[in-house]
Scaffold this motif. Sequence first.
Motif, PDB file in Angstrom:
ATOM      1  N   GLY A  87     -67.716   5.497  27.394  1.00  0.00           N
ATOM      2  CA  GLY A  87     -66.566   5.378  26.508  1.00  0.00           C
ATOM      3  C   GLY A  87     -66.659   6.329  25.328  1.00  0.00           C
ATOM      4  N   GLU A  88     -65.572   6.423  24.561  1.00  0.00           N
ATOM      5  CA  GLU A  88     -65.434   7.448  23.524  1.00  0.00           C
ATOM      6  C   GLU A  88     -66.467   7.400  22.408  1.00  0.00           C
ATOM      7  OE1 GLU A  88     -62.957   5.323  24.392  1.00  0.00           O
ATOM      8  OE2 GLU A  88     -61.039   6.355  24.483  1.00  0.00           O
ATOM      9  N   ARG A  89     -67.058   6.262  22.133  1.00  0.00           N
ATOM     10  CA  ARG A  89     -68.057   6.190  21.061  1.00  0.00           C
ATOM     11  C   ARG A  89     -69.444   6.587  21.532  1.00  0.00           C
ATOM     12  NH1 ARG A  89     -68.905   1.366  18.218  1.00  0.00           N
ATOM     13  NH2 ARG A  89     -69.698   2.706  16.572  1.00  0.00           N
ATOM     14  N   GLY A  90     -69.568   6.883  22.831  1.00  0.00           N
ATOM     15  CA  GLY A  90     -70.848   7.322  23.377  1.00  0.00           C
ATOM     16  C   GLY A  90     -70.855   8.826  23.562  1.00  0.00           C
ATOM     17  N   GLU A  91     -71.948   9.324  24.091  1.00  0.00           N
ATOM     18  CA  GLU A  91     -72.059  10.749  24.393  1.00  0.00           C
ATOM     19  C   GLU A  91     -72.425  10.917  25.866  1.00  0.00           C
ATOM     20  OE1 GLU A  91     -75.851  12.795  23.190  1.00  0.00           O
ATOM     21  OE2 GLU A  91     -75.995  11.098  21.815  1.00  0.00           O
ATOM     22  N   LEU A  92     -72.119  12.081  26.399  1.00  0.00           N
ATOM     23  CA  LEU A  92     -72.353  12.337  27.812  1.00  0.00           C
ATOM     24  C   LEU A  92     -73.794  12.032  28.213  1.00  0.00           C
ATOM     25  CD1 LEU A  92     -71.025  13.323  30.432  1.00  0.00           C
ATOM     26  CD2 LEU A  92     -71.765  15.622  29.814  1.00  0.00           C
ATOM     27  N   GLU A  93     -74.734  12.308  27.336  1.00  0.00           N
ATOM     28  CA  GLU A  93     -76.150  12.081  27.657  1.00  0.00           C
ATOM     29  C   GLU A  93     -76.450  10.612  27.935  1.00  0.00           C
ATOM     30  OE1 GLU A  93     -79.874  13.920  28.466  1.00  0.00           O
ATOM     31  OE2 GLU A  93     -77.806  14.609  28.327  1.00  0.00           O
ATOM     32  N   ALA A 120     -72.475  12.393  39.254  1.00  0.00           N
ATOM     33  CA  ALA A 120     -71.423  12.920  38.375  1.00  0.00           C
ATOM     34  C   ALA A 120     -71.451  12.123  37.077  1.00  0.00           C
ATOM     35  CB  ALA A 120     -70.055  12.794  39.034  1.00  0.00           C
ATOM     36  N   MET A 121     -71.094  12.790  35.980  1.00  0.00           N
ATOM     37  CA  MET A 121     -71.074  12.151  34.665  1.00  0.00           C
ATOM     38  C   MET A 121     -69.822  12.593  33.928  1.00  0.00           C
ATOM     39  SD  MET A 121     -75.037  12.638  33.528  1.00  0.00           S
ATOM     40  CE  MET A 121     -75.106  14.405  33.789  1.00  0.00           C
ATOM     41  N   LYS A 122     -69.329  11.714  33.045  1.00  0.00           N
ATOM     42  CA  LYS A 122     -68.062  12.003  32.379  1.00  0.00           C
ATOM     43  C   LYS A 122     -67.903  11.107  31.159  1.00  0.00           C
ATOM     44  CE  LYS A 122     -63.235  11.946  34.031  1.00  0.00           C
ATOM     45  NZ  LYS A 122     -62.441  11.762  35.250  1.00  0.00           N
ATOM     46  N   VAL A 123     -67.140  11.581  30.174  1.00  0.00           N
ATOM     47  CA  VAL A 123     -66.727  10.781  29.021  1.00  0.00           C
ATOM     48  C   VAL A 123     -65.254  10.456  29.209  1.00  0.00           C
ATOM     49  CG1 VAL A 123     -66.428  10.731  26.516  1.00  0.00           C
ATOM     50  CG2 VAL A 123     -68.368  11.965  27.493  1.00  0.00           C
ATOM     51  N   GLY A 124     -64.861   9.207  28.966  1.00  0.00           N
ATOM     52  CA  GLY A 124     -63.453   8.855  29.119  1.00  0.00           C
ATOM     53  C   GLY A 124     -63.147   7.491  28.554  1.00  0.00           C
ATOM     54  N   GLY A 125     -61.877   7.214  28.377  1.00  0.00           N
ATOM     55  CA  GLY A 125     -61.435   5.945  27.815  1.00  0.00           C
ATOM     56  C   GLY A 125     -61.080   4.924  28.872  1.00  0.00           C
TER      57      GLY A 125
END
Length: 193
Positions: A87-93, A120-125
């Motif tokens: 989620g948005e408050r996290g980071e891809l790592e 696969a990795m991703k940032v998203g809401g």
Amino acid sequence: MPEFTLRKTMLFIEEIHHDGGPAAASPRRRAAIVALVKNPFAGTYAEDLQSAMDDLKPLGLMMTDRLIEAMGGIEGIDGYGKAGLVGERGELEHTALWHVPGGYAMRARLGEAKAIVPSAMKVGGVGTRIDVPLGHINAAYVRSHFDAMEVGVPDGPKADELLFALAMTRGPRIHNRMGGLSVSEVKGEDGLR
């Protein structure tokens, strides 16, 4: 020890009988499981993340066991993959926390799996979907098993959550005909061929 409090899991099961051509002798089964957990690192920067991977191993094993059950048992499972969405408050790592627990769990339960577990990795809401890449469990060069399975949940990940996914398959893509290393040619020595 960070806490990855589990909010929910979801299972996805597909049986693919044909893809525009003739019906296959037996359908291809794909299944995935996702888990939404609290991200203990949301909104902060933590230098040491690696030690938290051990805390996620029980989640990986539980998800793997449920996935094998959804697949109808371990017999014939020959493809796998994993993914992480933050989620948005996290980071891809933070999604990289899933590399060891997700891969370790599937390898532990599937036994002789030699190939790297595609990831696969991703940032998203909330509502973001992610493609879980899929490959053969013993040889990365088996083209007939290159695939992806899209997963997501309507109410996650929230800004302070992580979504972790595992997927497994039984059989090649329906109507695969792109050549390359065939399953019958797999030696399974190095995870590549």
